[in-house]
Design an enzyme around this catalytic site. Sequence first.
Site: not given
Length: 248
Positions: A24, A196, A199
């Site tokens: 991600s 967070d 990320h």
Amino acid sequence: MALCEAAGCGSALLWPRLLLFGDSITQFSFQQGGWGASLADRLVRKCDVLNRGFSGYNTRWAKIILPRLIRKGNSLDIPVAVTIFFGANDSALKDENPKQHIPLEEYAANLKSMVQYLKSVDIPENRVILITPTPLCETAWEEQCIIQGCKLNRLNSVVGEYANACLQVAQDCGTDVLDLWTLMQDSQDFSSYLSDGLHLSPKGNEFLFSHLWPLIEKKVSSLPLLLPYWRDVAEAKPELSLLGDGDH
């Protein structure tokens, strides 16, 4: 009369490619201010930056799909550089996140296997950059886990073990490596680099780009600007400028 017939086509323009392969943190890298977007901006008219990030993926899955992304072809199809950026999911705790967790030894073996595969399709080690997982801010990530109804499923100390394994693979294979886990914790509170706890924040994206660019630059420094600067285009017969090799 067809456009090509009227002007003459010249040879096809083939853009060099830089391939970003990861989870991600790579997938999100083309968001506004993302490190991948910054690379694309820096390399515009020299090199296409391809985002092959897959949110939630680990190296076991990455190893399976890599041959579908890059296959042996002619020399013009070979990326000028490939980044391999996994570990955030592999390092998830087995008891709390068994689907994404990959044992440490397998993680290292999978990274090595991907480097070896790239070599088999004519992408040598000196075109590959391994990137370690980023550090984990446990307090911030635990808040996200609670929101999702689960316990804290990662620990920064464990992530560090995977980062060290990535460094060892790079040393064994002869690739470049960017040790984000260490660099981000080097001088200040690294939580500001994370949105967070896991990320990247805008500051984290800027940090990654600033440290990755010198490694990328070594591999793309010889690439010319594709097609002439507009002031250099022949005014009377632009075809003379625009249908050549474009190395201006």
